[in-house]
Design a protein around this motif. Structure first.
Motif, PDB file in Angstrom:
ATOM      1  N   PHE A  34      11.953  19.569  29.658  1.00 22.67           N
ATOM      2  CA  PHE A  34      10.701  20.012  29.033  1.00 22.67           C
ATOM      3  C   PHE A  34       9.681  18.868  28.979  1.00 22.67           C
ATOM      4  CE2 PHE A  34      14.050  22.611  26.964  1.00 22.67           C
ATOM      5  CZ  PHE A  34      13.704  23.835  27.503  1.00 22.67           C
ATOM      6  N   GLY A  35       9.640  18.076  30.072  1.00 21.80           N
ATOM      7  CA  GLY A  35       8.671  16.994  30.175  1.00 21.80           C
ATOM      8  C   GLY A  35       9.086  15.717  29.475  1.00 21.80           C
ATOM      9  N   LYS A  36      10.228  15.730  28.791  1.00 17.68           N
ATOM     10  CA  LYS A  36      10.716  14.550  28.102  1.00 17.68           C
ATOM     11  C   LYS A  36      11.840  13.912  28.919  1.00 17.68           C
ATOM     12  CE  LYS A  36       8.225  15.154  24.322  1.00 17.68           C
ATOM     13  NZ  LYS A  36       7.188  14.195  23.867  1.00 17.68           N
ATOM     14  N   VAL A  37      11.856  12.587  28.905  1.00 21.94           N
ATOM     15  CA  VAL A  37      12.907  11.876  29.629  1.00 21.94           C
ATOM     16  C   VAL A  37      14.232  12.093  28.924  1.00 21.94           C
ATOM     17  CG1 VAL A  37      13.696   9.624  30.435  1.00 21.94           C
ATOM     18  CG2 VAL A  37      11.250  10.162  30.452  1.00 21.94           C
ATOM     19  N   ILE A  97      10.543  -1.937  40.284  1.00 22.43           N
ATOM     20  CA  ILE A  97      10.626  -1.280  38.977  1.00 22.43           C
ATOM     21  C   ILE A  97      11.789  -1.884  38.205  1.00 22.43           C
ATOM     22  CG2 ILE A  97      10.868   0.904  37.772  1.00 22.43           C
ATOM     23  CD1 ILE A  97       9.862   2.297  40.300  1.00 22.43           C
ATOM     24  N   SER A  98      11.498  -2.383  37.018  1.00 21.76           N
ATOM     25  CA  SER A  98      12.555  -2.957  36.174  1.00 21.76           C
ATOM     26  C   SER A  98      12.987  -1.994  35.073  1.00 21.76           C
ATOM     27  CB  SER A  98      12.072  -4.272  35.549  1.00 21.76           C
ATOM     28  OG  SER A  98      10.903  -4.062  34.768  1.00 21.76           O
ATOM     29  N   ASP A  99      12.074  -1.189  34.567  1.00 22.36           N
ATOM     30  CA  ASP A  99      12.380  -0.198  33.528  1.00 22.36           C
ATOM     31  C   ASP A  99      11.815   1.135  34.012  1.00 22.36           C
ATOM     32  OD1 ASP A  99      12.518   1.443  31.262  1.00 22.36           O
ATOM     33  OD2 ASP A  99      12.290  -0.264  29.901  1.00 22.36           O
ATOM     34  N   PHE A 100      12.710   1.998  34.484  1.00 21.27           N
ATOM     35  CA  PHE A 100      12.271   3.234  35.121  1.00 21.27           C
ATOM     36  C   PHE A 100      11.618   4.187  34.123  1.00 21.27           C
ATOM     37  CE2 PHE A 100      15.403   1.478  37.932  1.00 21.27           C
ATOM     38  CZ  PHE A 100      14.883   1.709  39.184  1.00 21.27           C
ATOM     39  N   SER A 101      12.112   4.198  32.893  1.00 26.04           N
ATOM     40  CA  SER A 101      11.520   5.079  31.886  1.00 26.04           C
ATOM     41  C   SER A 101      10.105   4.638  31.550  1.00 26.04           C
ATOM     42  CB  SER A 101      12.388   5.078  30.624  1.00 26.04           C
ATOM     43  OG  SER A 101      11.797   5.864  29.618  1.00 26.04           O
ATOM     44  N   ARG A 102       9.909   3.350  31.278  1.00 27.85           N
ATOM     45  CA  ARG A 102       8.579   2.836  30.994  1.00 27.85           C
ATOM     46  C   ARG A 102       7.643   3.055  32.193  1.00 27.85           C
ATOM     47  NH1 ARG A 102       7.022  -0.501  27.019  1.00 27.85           N
ATOM     48  NH2 ARG A 102       8.529  -1.087  25.421  1.00 27.85           N
ATOM     49  N   TYR A 103       8.160   2.783  33.364  1.00 29.95           N
ATOM     50  CA  TYR A 103       7.346   2.922  34.561  1.00 29.95           C
ATOM     51  C   TYR A 103       6.883   4.371  34.726  1.00 29.95           C
ATOM     52  CZ  TYR A 103       6.160   3.097  39.529  1.00 29.95           C
ATOM     53  OH  TYR A 103       5.519   3.310  40.713  1.00 29.95           O
ATOM     54  N   TYR A 104       7.776   5.296  34.505  1.00 28.96           N
ATOM     55  CA  TYR A 104       7.432   6.714  34.667  1.00 28.96           C
ATOM     56  C   TYR A 104       6.352   7.137  33.681  1.00 28.96           C
ATOM     57  CZ  TYR A 104       7.923  11.786  34.705  1.00 28.96           C
ATOM     58  OH  TYR A 104       7.666  13.137  34.770  1.00 28.96           O
ATOM     59  N   LEU A 105       6.483   6.695  32.429  1.00 29.36           N
ATOM     60  CA  LEU A 105       5.521   7.081  31.404  1.00 29.36           C
ATOM     61  C   LEU A 105       4.177   6.373  31.589  1.00 29.36           C
ATOM     62  CD1 LEU A 105       7.906   6.999  28.309  1.00 29.36           C
ATOM     63  CD2 LEU A 105       7.040   9.031  29.481  1.00 29.36           C
ATOM     64  N   VAL A 184       3.145   4.817  26.357  1.00 31.05           N
ATOM     65  CA  VAL A 184       4.580   4.555  26.237  1.00 31.05           C
ATOM     66  C   VAL A 184       4.981   4.403  24.778  1.00 31.05           C
ATOM     67  CG1 VAL A 184       6.426   2.979  26.896  1.00 31.05           C
ATOM     68  CG2 VAL A 184       4.598   3.478  28.503  1.00 31.05           C
ATOM     69  N   GLU A 185       4.186   3.649  23.999  1.00 27.58           N
ATOM     70  CA  GLU A 185       4.509   3.424  22.597  1.00 27.58           C
ATOM     71  C   GLU A 185       4.467   4.731  21.819  1.00 27.58           C
ATOM     72  OE1 GLU A 185       5.580   0.683  21.523  1.00 27.58           O
ATOM     73  OE2 GLU A 185       5.170  -0.547  23.295  1.00 27.58           O
ATOM     74  N   HIS A 186       3.488   5.551  22.146  1.00 24.01           N
ATOM     75  CA  HIS A 186       3.388   6.840  21.459  1.00 24.01           C
ATOM     76  C   HIS A 186       4.610   7.705  21.747  1.00 24.01           C
ATOM     77  CE1 HIS A 186       1.561  10.369  19.667  1.00 24.01           C
ATOM     78  NE2 HIS A 186       1.800  11.047  20.793  1.00 24.01           N
ATOM     79  N   TYR A 187       5.089   7.637  22.984  1.00 23.96           N
ATOM     80  CA  TYR A 187       6.262   8.439  23.323  1.00 23.96           C
ATOM     81  C   TYR A 187       7.485   7.942  22.569  1.00 23.96           C
ATOM     82  CZ  TYR A 187      10.191  10.261  25.986  1.00 23.96           C
ATOM     83  OH  TYR A 187      11.358  10.852  26.346  1.00 23.96           O
ATOM     84  N   TYR A 188       7.652   6.620  22.500  1.00 24.54           N
ATOM     85  CA  TYR A 188       8.812   6.068  21.796  1.00 24.54           C
ATOM     86  C   TYR A 188       8.722   6.355  20.297  1.00 24.54           C
ATOM     87  CZ  TYR A 188      10.707   3.596  25.816  1.00 24.54           C
ATOM     88  OH  TYR A 188      11.280   3.289  27.032  1.00 24.54           O
ATOM     89  N   ASP A 189       7.527   6.345  19.762  1.00 23.47           N
ATOM     90  CA  ASP A 189       7.381   6.662  18.335  1.00 23.47           C
ATOM     91  C   ASP A 189       7.735   8.114  18.059  1.00 23.47           C
ATOM     92  OD1 ASP A 189       6.590   4.093  17.861  1.00 23.47           O
ATOM     93  OD2 ASP A 189       4.428   4.532  17.964  1.00 23.47           O
ATOM     94  N   ASP A 190       7.362   9.013  18.980  1.00 23.39           N
ATOM     95  CA  ASP A 190       7.670  10.430  18.793  1.00 23.39           C
ATOM     96  C   ASP A 190       9.159  10.695  18.871  1.00 23.39           C
ATOM     97  OD1 ASP A 190       5.034  10.922  18.448  1.00 23.39           O
ATOM     98  OD2 ASP A 190       4.683  11.623  20.510  1.00 23.39           O
ATOM     99  N   THR A 191       9.851   9.946  19.704  1.00 22.37           N
ATOM    100  CA  THR A 191      11.291  10.164  19.876  1.00 22.37           C
ATOM    101  C   THR A 191      12.118   9.332  18.907  1.00 22.37           C
ATOM    102  OG1 THR A 191      11.311   8.451  21.580  1.00 22.37           O
ATOM    103  CG2 THR A 191      11.036  10.730  22.307  1.00 22.37           C
ATOM    104  N   ALA A 204       5.751  -6.199  32.323  1.00 19.45           N
ATOM    105  CA  ALA A 204       7.002  -5.664  31.805  1.00 19.45           C
ATOM    106  C   ALA A 204       6.746  -4.481  30.882  1.00 19.45           C
ATOM    107  CB  ALA A 204       7.774  -6.763  31.067  1.00 19.45           C
ATOM    108  N   ALA A 205       5.591  -4.443  30.238  1.00 21.49           N
ATOM    109  CA  ALA A 205       5.259  -3.307  29.391  1.00 21.49           C
ATOM    110  C   ALA A 205       5.077  -2.038  30.195  1.00 21.49           C
ATOM    111  CB  ALA A 205       3.988  -3.608  28.589  1.00 21.49           C
TER     112      ALA A 205
END
Length: 342
Positions: A34-37, A97-105, A184-191, A204-205
């Motif tokens: 549903f659009g979430k990693v 790519i070092s962080d695939f989740s961050r990179y994707y977002l 990215v920060e907003h996504y991590y805060d939501d999860t 790296a961010a």
């Protein structure tokens, strides 16, 4: 009944087909629900390595990201050195790519072009700052390796608090990266997930690691290149004129020395010839004197004959008295009368 069984088998095969996905070698997979990693039990993003995997069909989607080292060619750009001189610098960047989740977002779904735009902006700003601290000699010599290392470290780790000059000027690259990091920060805060603290001003961010940074070529702008070429040409012409004048000076010295040697040699030869000729004439006169001293009358006769020969050449006219001593050898001899009284 048989038709229903075939239909069920077909539906099962379709569900099985849509449930399986393959991650190719050199790639990593991210599953989106549903659009979430999708995350594991420790609330960390699930990264699928190369191979065959299973997902929930119609609910989960797979996004494959390239895990290989990629090369980004930068267009040659103009930079200013510490000496306020312009340089045209052509460079390239090796990144992965070092962080695939961050990179994707951060890149809006793993868009490589968007990642390279952000990386290029940040790299251009950092390279401009580093080149502004060096002179031309330092850039084209051994300092260039240290320059590339500093740029790479700055991109990976971000700008330190000591770089007040760079922090004082907010660039478009910083704003774009800040927007991506905010997503990215907003996504991590939501999860409500824990994350490793990274510098928001670094690549790296964005989940990117800069492997290498290299300068391929450094050129001067056309107008500066022409000016330097003309100056170098004038300097070389001045050196050529100096060498030519020195050569002419040496040639004159050699020519003068040669002329002196020729004159001295000729004078010496003339002197020797005069000495030899004088000695020969003296020896000749001596021989003549010795020869003619034996019979002076014969010597006088020979000398008179030579005088006659030289005097009577050509059509010369002489008016002489018959009694002249010059003609004494041309007179008939006088016969002596012998007395018969004896």
């Amino acid at each position: 009944m048989r038709t229903n069984f075939t239909l069920i088998i077909g539906i099962m095969c379709f569900i099985l087909y849509t449930s399986l996905f393959v991650v190719q070698e050199g790639q990593r997979g991210i599953v989106l629900r549903f659009g979430k990693v999708l995350r594991d039990r420790n609330n960390k993003p699930l990264i699928y390595n190369p191979g065959l995997h299973i997902k929930i069909p119609f609910i989960e989607k797979v996004k494959n990201l390239d895990a290989r080292i990629q090369t980004m060619e930068n267009q040659a750009d103009r930079f200013v050195t510490m000496e306020k001189k312009d340089l045209i610098v052509d460079s390239y960047i090796k990144w992965r790519i070092s962080d695939f989740s961050r990179y994707y977002l951060a890149t809006g779904g793993g868009d490589v072009s968007q990642a390279e735009v952000l990386l290029k902006r940040k790299f251009s700003d950092r390279l401009r700052s580093e080149l502004g601290r060096l002179n031309v000699k330092g850039i084209v010599t051994d300092s260039r390796n240290q320059l590339m290392t500093d740029v790479r470290e700055a991109l990976n780790n971000g700008t330190s608090g000591d770089d007040d000059e760079l922090l004082a000027t907010a660039t478009a690259a910083d704003n774009a990266i800040s927007s991506a990091v905010a997503r990215v920060e907003h996504y991590y805060d939501d999860t409500n997930s824990s994350q490793q603290t990274v510098n928001s001003n670094s690549m790296a961010a964005l989940g990117i690691e800069v492997v290498d940074v290299r300068i391929k070529q450094i050129n001067l702008p056309t107008e500066v290149f022409d000016a330097i070429y003309q100056r170098m040409r004038a300097e070389r012409e001045a050196v050529a004129r100096r060498h030519r004048s020195q050569g002419q000076e040496e040639a004159e010295k050699l020519r003068a020395t040669a002329d002196y040697e020729v004159t001295r040699t000729l004078a010496e030869a003339e002197r020797q010839s005069l000495i030899i000729r004088g000695e020969a004439d003296a020896e000749t006169a001596k021989l003549y004197a010795e020869a003619f001293s034996e019979d002076p009358s014969f010597y006088a006769f020979v000398r008179s004959l030579r005088a006659y020969k030289n005097s009577f050449k050509g059509n010369n006219i002489f008016v002489l008295s018959p009694e002249s001593d010059f003609l004494r050898f041309m007179k008939l001899p006088v016969k002596k009368v012998v007395s018969n009284h004896q």
